[in-house]
Write an enzyme that holds these catalytic residues in place. Sequence first.
Site, short mmCIF file in Angstrom:
data_model
loop_
_atom_site.label_atom_id
_atom_site.label_comp_id
_atom_site.label_asym_id
_atom_site.label_seq_id
_atom_site.Cartn_x
_atom_site.Cartn_y
_atom_site.Cartn_z
N TRP A 23 0.86 -1.19 0.00
CA TRP A 23 0.00 0.00 0.00
C TRP A 23 0.89 1.24 0.00
CZ3 TRP A 23 -5.02 -0.07 -0.93
CH2 TRP A 23 -5.76 1.08 -0.70
N VAL A 79 1.17 4.98 6.06
CA VAL A 79 -0.24 5.20 6.34
C VAL A 79 -0.49 6.70 6.28
CG1 VAL A 79 -2.13 4.76 7.95
CG2 VAL A 79 -0.17 3.19 7.88
N THR A 84 -11.48 9.24 7.53
CA THR A 84 -12.14 8.40 8.53
C THR A 84 -11.18 8.06 9.67
OG1 THR A 84 -11.47 6.30 7.54
CG2 THR A 84 -13.47 7.34 6.65
N HIS A 86 -10.16 5.16 10.31
CA HIS A 86 -9.40 3.97 9.94
C HIS A 86 -7.89 4.21 10.10
CE1 HIS A 86 -8.69 0.14 8.05
NE2 HIS A 86 -7.91 0.70 7.15
N ARG A 125 9.98 11.97 4.25
CA ARG A 125 10.57 10.96 5.13
C ARG A 125 11.12 9.75 4.36
NH1 ARG A 125 7.13 14.06 7.41
NH2 ARG A 125 7.18 14.58 9.62
#
Length: 154
Positions: A23, A79, A84, A86, A125
């Site tokens: 992802w 991430v 949301t 999540h 990063r």
Amino acid sequence: MRRVIEGSTLGSDLHVGIAAARWNQAITDKLVDGAIDRLGELGVGDITLIRVAGALELPVAALWLARSGCHAIVAIGTVVKGETDHYDIVVRESARGIGEVALVTGIPVANAILAVHDYEHALERAGAGGANKGMEAADAAVSTATALRELRET
């Protein structure tokens, strides 16, 4: 008596595993490249890379790397906060999971799971050089593995 154990940044005899999420792969690939480059600089010649879907799958991948004989593991993911809750769940549970793997197995698992509010922060990063969190995690993994080995041997 006072004993100080700091570990080493020389890892020529270490087997290091990298668990990387697919992802946000454009970012994670840069983190993986940074980790592999740094491990090479540290003399690590035995590296196993496993790719999994996302950050929530990293703990089980790290567990299997530990079980397969790795001396240290680098967990890599990205991430990015969305609309949301999540994001909070993924960040918290992935960090908790890799920490649990380290505690249960005794194998250090360095955290290079970026938790950022926007994609630009992730790019910063994952850039080349010292700002790359994959490189930092590789340093932490090798240093911790060598420190633990030194502690066991004394």
